[in-house]
Design a protein around this motif. Sequence first.
Motif, short mmCIF file in Angstrom:
data_model
loop_
_atom_site.label_atom_id
_atom_site.label_comp_id
_atom_site.label_asym_id
_atom_site.label_seq_id
_atom_site.Cartn_x
_atom_site.Cartn_y
_atom_site.Cartn_z
N UNK A 145 -23.20 24.83 10.77
CA UNK A 145 -21.97 24.31 10.17
C UNK A 145 -22.08 24.26 8.65
N UNK A 146 -23.23 23.78 8.16
CA UNK A 146 -23.38 23.67 6.72
C UNK A 146 -23.45 25.05 6.05
N UNK A 147 -23.96 26.05 6.74
CA UNK A 147 -23.93 27.40 6.20
C UNK A 147 -22.47 27.85 5.99
N UNK A 148 -21.61 27.54 6.97
CA UNK A 148 -20.19 27.86 6.81
C UNK A 148 -19.59 27.10 5.63
N UNK A 149 -19.94 25.83 5.51
CA UNK A 149 -19.38 25.01 4.44
C UNK A 149 -19.87 25.46 3.06
N UNK A 150 -21.01 26.16 3.02
CA UNK A 150 -21.51 26.71 1.76
C UNK A 150 -20.88 28.06 1.43
N UNK A 151 -20.13 28.61 2.38
CA UNK A 151 -19.43 29.85 2.09
C UNK A 151 -19.80 31.05 2.93
N UNK A 152 -20.63 30.87 3.97
CA UNK A 152 -20.94 32.00 4.85
C UNK A 152 -19.66 32.49 5.52
N UNK A 153 -19.52 33.81 5.60
CA UNK A 153 -18.34 34.37 6.26
C UNK A 153 -18.42 34.20 7.77
N UNK A 154 -19.62 34.39 8.31
CA UNK A 154 -19.83 34.16 9.74
C UNK A 154 -21.10 33.35 9.91
N UNK A 155 -21.09 32.49 10.91
CA UNK A 155 -22.27 31.69 11.24
C UNK A 155 -22.35 31.64 12.76
N UNK A 156 -23.47 32.07 13.30
CA UNK A 156 -23.62 32.22 14.75
C UNK A 156 -24.84 31.49 15.25
N UNK A 157 -24.65 30.68 16.29
CA UNK A 157 -25.75 30.02 16.99
C UNK A 157 -26.06 30.83 18.24
N UNK A 158 -27.32 31.16 18.45
CA UNK A 158 -27.73 31.88 19.66
C UNK A 158 -28.75 31.02 20.39
N UNK A 159 -28.44 30.71 21.66
CA UNK A 159 -29.29 29.82 22.46
C UNK A 159 -29.73 30.52 23.74
N UNK A 160 -30.95 30.26 24.13
CA UNK A 160 -31.54 31.03 25.23
C UNK A 160 -31.02 30.63 26.61
N UNK A 161 -30.47 29.42 26.74
CA UNK A 161 -29.93 28.99 28.04
C UNK A 161 -28.41 28.91 27.97
N UNK A 162 -27.79 28.32 28.99
CA UNK A 162 -26.34 28.21 29.02
C UNK A 162 -25.87 27.22 27.95
N UNK A 163 -24.60 27.33 27.58
CA UNK A 163 -24.07 26.41 26.59
C UNK A 163 -24.10 24.98 27.10
N UNK A 174 -17.63 24.53 16.73
CA UNK A 174 -16.56 25.47 17.05
C UNK A 174 -15.35 25.27 16.15
N UNK A 175 -15.04 24.02 15.80
CA UNK A 175 -13.89 23.77 14.92
C UNK A 175 -14.15 24.26 13.50
N UNK A 176 -15.41 24.54 13.17
CA UNK A 176 -15.74 25.12 11.87
C UNK A 176 -16.00 26.62 11.99
N UNK A 177 -15.50 27.19 13.08
CA UNK A 177 -15.58 28.65 13.29
C UNK A 177 -17.01 29.15 13.41
N UNK A 178 -17.89 28.30 13.91
CA UNK A 178 -19.24 28.74 14.26
C UNK A 178 -19.19 29.36 15.65
N UNK A 179 -19.73 30.53 15.79
CA UNK A 179 -19.77 31.20 17.09
C UNK A 179 -21.02 30.75 17.85
N UNK A 180 -20.89 30.49 19.14
CA UNK A 180 -22.03 30.11 19.97
C UNK A 180 -22.22 31.19 21.04
#
Length: 445
Positions: A293-311, A325-331
């Motif tokens: 989230x903070x990467x997005x708030x610093x100006x990243x165009x896309x920020x993606x979280x990748x997790x090895x198990x289910x959400x 998700x409300x900050x447009x972070x993709x999971x």
Amino acid sequence: MTNSQFTPGVVPGRLPPEEYAAGFADVAPPLGAHEARVAADRCYFCHDAPCTVACPTAIDIPLFIRQIATGTPGAAAKTIWSQNILGGMCARVCPTENLCEGACVREEAEGKPVEIGLLQRYATDTAMAEGAMPFARAAVTGKSVAVVGAGPSGLACAHRLAVKGHEVTIYDARPKPGGLNEYGIAAYKAPEGFAAREVDWLMQIGGITLVENWMLGRAGDGTLDDLLAEHDAVFLGIGLSGVNALGLPGAELATPATEFIAELRQSPDLATLPVGRKVVVIGGGMTAVDAAVQAKLLGAETSTIVYRRTQAEMPASAHEQEHALTHNVRIIPNAAPVSIAKAGDALEITFARTETTGAGLRKLDDTFTLKADQVFSAIGQALGPLPEGLAKAGSKLAVDGAGRTGLAKVWAGGDCTPAGEDLTVTAVAQGRDAAEDIHAFLMEA
């Protein structure tokens, strides 16, 4: 630290100043006096209070809410602080939806709990603004305790011991006290230097000396034996100083998310912090969310979280995931990293799809790649080296229910112990309870 040595796409100053100010403003603005009274009136003041049972520090929640409802927020704050001396920070960072508010009768009946976290913040903020410490020290005992670590468990332990009349010296490896409250949480959760202000307020109790930039076992500082020779007891609130390794080719191209967050928290000017256009965070806990989230708030165009198990299995709470998700972070769930490599001016992370079987998590042959300027690893932290004589329980420091280690006169609490849950509130409870046991020991000695 920021991967700018790996890709030219990691640069500072992506946003105009007003966007930094807006993005990192208080994520949960406080209640006013009228709003607090209205929110307090929703409480049923349950006699068997499931919210209190769900609180790791066992705050008498119906009592403090009744005190707010009757117009005495100072009394409410003292009720909170008698159990949780860092109640102000916990009101900001606790996953209340999983704890007190999740157990609220109103949540069960209506799907909308009493706003316990905001009410706790209202009470503690109001009382802190008045400045006075509502507790007084007992008669000086002549006993001395060393507390290693100025994080939540160490601060809670030190304050309770000081109240009992003991002299306490806190030794901390960092230049500022506060531990994860100061260095490890998202800036928008506790803006305007709240962590430091809370420590300053706590120190008003007296009887506590703070020694900064002091690391246990480091040459020129001191050892556990040195502390035992100088003090009557020692409490270790050393946290988790290491980070779990990714253990894959190109792992050195990833930056620990904890380092990114710590640098951000201490930055006087967010416009000077480099961030990538495309950011990938490997992991699924609160640290992963805070970094993404903070990467997005610093100006990243896309920020993606990748997790090895289910959400659904992500350690980050549903509330934190929704915040991302409300900050447009993709999971992206069910994907484990396989390698990280340079790809021209960018980084390329290869992931394998995963599935859970009876034998555990299994990587599939199905793979995909993500390109990024910046990669953060947030797969957990690890216990650092322990002094000789201290035993481990699994990957943590072994203690009994009162926080006693296997060494005489040595206690421990917080994230370094098996009962630590990476929560400020749990660490506070352990530090507080260990202080009570230390006090009993010292008075018998």
